[in-house]
Design a protein around this motif. Structure first.
Motif, PDB file in Angstrom:
ATOM      1  N   LEU A   1       0.845  -1.190   0.000  1.00 57.52           N
ATOM      2  CA  LEU A   1       0.000   0.000   0.000  1.00 57.52           C
ATOM      3  C   LEU A   1       0.885   1.247   0.000  1.00 57.52           C
ATOM      4  CD1 LEU A   1      -2.677  -0.824   2.768  1.00 57.52           C
ATOM      5  CD2 LEU A   1      -3.007  -0.891   0.281  1.00 57.52           C
ATOM      6  N   ASP A   2       0.402   2.302  -0.653  1.00 57.43           N
ATOM      7  CA  ASP A   2       1.015   3.634  -0.564  1.00 57.43           C
ATOM      8  C   ASP A   2       0.182   4.452   0.405  1.00 57.43           C
ATOM      9  OD1 ASP A   2       3.248   3.709  -2.219  1.00 57.43           O
ATOM     10  OD2 ASP A   2       2.061   4.192  -4.010  1.00 57.43           O
TER      11      ASP A   2
ATOM     12  N   ALA B   1      -3.517   0.706  -3.053  1.00 63.08           N
ATOM     13  CA  ALA B   1      -2.714  -0.459  -3.452  1.00 63.08           C
ATOM     14  C   ALA B   1      -1.663  -0.054  -4.479  1.00 63.08           C
ATOM     15  CB  ALA B   1      -3.607  -1.553  -4.015  1.00 63.08           C
ATOM     16  N   THR B   2      -0.451  -0.534  -4.262  1.00 61.43           N
ATOM     17  CA  THR B   2       0.648  -0.349  -5.215  1.00 61.43           C
ATOM     18  C   THR B   2       0.529  -1.442  -6.286  1.00 61.43           C
ATOM     19  OG1 THR B   2       2.074  -1.851  -3.987  1.00 61.43           O
ATOM     20  CG2 THR B   2       2.161   0.504  -3.374  1.00 61.43           C
ATOM     21  N   ALA B   3       1.417  -1.426  -7.261  1.00 59.90           N
ATOM     22  CA  ALA B   3       1.435  -2.500  -8.265  1.00 59.90           C
ATOM     23  C   ALA B   3       1.653  -3.847  -7.577  1.00 59.90           C
ATOM     24  CB  ALA B   3       2.528  -2.230  -9.306  1.00 59.90           C
ATOM     25  N   LYS B   4       2.563  -3.866  -6.605  1.00 59.45           N
ATOM     26  CA  LYS B   4       2.813  -5.100  -5.834  1.00 59.45           C
ATOM     27  C   LYS B   4       1.538  -5.529  -5.104  1.00 59.45           C
ATOM     28  CE  LYS B   4       6.019  -6.738  -2.225  1.00 59.45           C
ATOM     29  NZ  LYS B   4       7.187  -6.327  -1.398  1.00 59.45           N
ATOM     30  N   GLY B   5       0.818  -4.578  -4.526  1.00 57.59           N
ATOM     31  CA  GLY B   5      -0.437  -4.879  -3.838  1.00 57.59           C
ATOM     32  C   GLY B   5      -1.503  -5.370  -4.799  1.00 57.59           C
ATOM     33  N   ARG B   6      -1.573  -4.745  -5.990  1.00 58.24           N
ATOM     34  CA  ARG B   6      -2.562  -5.186  -6.987  1.00 58.24           C
ATOM     35  C   ARG B   6      -2.268  -6.604  -7.470  1.00 58.24           C
ATOM     36  NH1 ARG B   6      -1.740   0.139  -8.325  1.00 58.24           N
ATOM     37  NH2 ARG B   6      -0.432  -0.369 -10.118  1.00 58.24           N
ATOM     38  N   ASP B   7      -0.987  -6.973  -7.473  1.00 60.75           N
ATOM     39  CA  ASP B   7      -0.632  -8.344  -7.866  1.00 60.75           C
ATOM     40  C   ASP B   7      -1.155  -9.379  -6.872  1.00 60.75           C
ATOM     41  OD1 ASP B   7       0.617  -7.608 -10.200  1.00 60.75           O
ATOM     42  OD2 ASP B   7       2.657  -7.793  -9.399  1.00 60.75           O
ATOM     43  N   LEU B   8      -1.551  -8.944  -5.682  1.00 63.23           N
ATOM     44  CA  LEU B   8      -2.145  -9.850  -4.691  1.00 63.23           C
ATOM     45  C   LEU B   8      -3.614 -10.142  -5.023  1.00 63.23           C
ATOM     46  CD1 LEU B   8      -1.368 -11.316  -2.055  1.00 63.23           C
ATOM     47  CD2 LEU B   8      -2.155  -9.288  -0.810  1.00 63.23           C
ATOM     48  N   GLY B   9      -4.192  -9.372  -5.926  1.00 64.62           N
ATOM     49  CA  GLY B   9      -5.603  -9.541  -6.300  1.00 64.62           C
ATOM     50  C   GLY B   9      -5.988 -10.969  -6.669  1.00 64.62           C
ATOM     51  N   PRO B  10      -5.244 -11.646  -7.543  1.00 64.93           N
ATOM     52  CA  PRO B  10      -5.625 -13.022  -7.892  1.00 64.93           C
ATOM     53  C   PRO B  10      -5.605 -13.982  -6.699  1.00 64.93           C
ATOM     54  CG  PRO B  10      -4.153 -12.121  -9.548  1.00 64.93           C
ATOM     55  CD  PRO B  10      -4.178 -11.130  -8.406  1.00 64.93           C
ATOM     56  N   VAL B  11      -4.742 -13.718  -5.729  1.00 62.87           N
ATOM     57  CA  VAL B  11      -4.712 -14.554  -4.523  1.00 62.87           C
ATOM     58  C   VAL B  11      -6.021 -14.380  -3.749  1.00 62.87           C
ATOM     59  CG1 VAL B  11      -3.537 -14.965  -2.324  1.00 62.87           C
ATOM     60  CG2 VAL B  11      -2.201 -14.443  -4.382  1.00 62.87           C
ATOM     61  N   ILE B  12      -6.467 -13.141  -3.628  1.00 65.73           N
ATOM     62  CA  ILE B  12      -7.717 -12.862  -2.927  1.00 65.73           C
ATOM     63  C   ILE B  12      -8.896 -13.445  -3.700  1.00 65.73           C
ATOM     64  CG2 ILE B  12      -9.249 -10.981  -2.179  1.00 65.73           C
ATOM     65  CD1 ILE B  12      -6.611  -9.454  -1.443  1.00 65.73           C
ATOM     66  N   VAL B  13      -8.856 -13.364  -5.022  1.00 64.48           N
ATOM     67  CA  VAL B  13      -9.910 -13.973  -5.839  1.00 64.48           C
ATOM     68  C   VAL B  13      -9.918 -15.490  -5.662  1.00 64.48           C
ATOM     69  CG1 VAL B  13     -10.658 -14.404  -8.222  1.00 64.48           C
ATOM     70  CG2 VAL B  13     -10.026 -12.092  -7.504  1.00 64.48           C
TER      71      VAL B  13
END
Length: 179
Positions: A74-75, A90-102
């Motif tokens: 997060l920023d 969410a940073t790019a790194k945080g957005r990359d966590l999206g599929p894990v949450i899905v």
């Protein structure tokens, strides 16, 4: 804080394990972290929104947000000078966590949600419900249909190579069938 409370708050670090799953859990393995990231990825960004949505204590929320910022997920951005107020995006790194949450959402829909779902995922362009599955990028086949295994990578230490040795894995699998 009592000695017992202090002992209960300490946990073992997963970092020395050298495994991507363990490394991920080191960053987001505490359940509030994943729920905060879920909300951040859904467009919530302000402290009071997280607090209201999650019913989390302010001190715990402050600690979790600091950890997620420090981890680069997060920023923290100031949106008001008087009084100073911040939002968390969410940073790019945080957005990359999206599929894990899905993936957690899909597993929960299949194995936890009884009856009619309280939350559904939709395609915002069509308003149609999405039923997510993870697929292999190369073949397009669902991972659940593949016979997968983890192997030691180039950076693995000797303990990891032994633990993930295919021959030893086959022997363990055979042993578990006998007993």
């Amino acid at each position: 804080m009592t000695q017992l409370e202090g002992a209960a708050m300490r946990r073992t670090s997963f970092e020395p394990m050298g495994c991507p799953v363990a490394g991920t859990l080191e960053l987001v393995g505490e359940w509030w972290s994943l729920l905060i990231m879920r909300d951040a990825l859904d467009g919530f960004s302000r402290f009071d929104e997280f607090e209201r949505n999650l019913g989390i204590a302010p001190t715990m929320l402050t600690r979790r947000l600091r950890t997620l910022v420090d981890a680069g997920l997060l920023d923290r951005r100031q949106y008001s000078a008087a009084p100073p107020r911040y939002e968390y995006v969410a940073t790019a790194k945080g957005r990359d966590l999206g599929p894990v949450i899905v993936a957690l959402y899909a597993w929960g829909r299949k194995h936890v949600d009884a009856g009619e779902p309280s939350v559904v995922m939709i395609d915002q362009d069509t308003d149609e419900e999405i039923l997510p599955v993870m697929v292999d990028r190369n073949s397009g086949r669902p991972l659940a249909d593949l016979n997968t295994a983890f192997l030691a990578g180039a950076g693995a230490d000797e303990d990891m190579r032994e633990r993930l040795d295919p021959g030893l894995r086959a022997a363990r699998r055979q042993r578990s069938r006998i007993t």
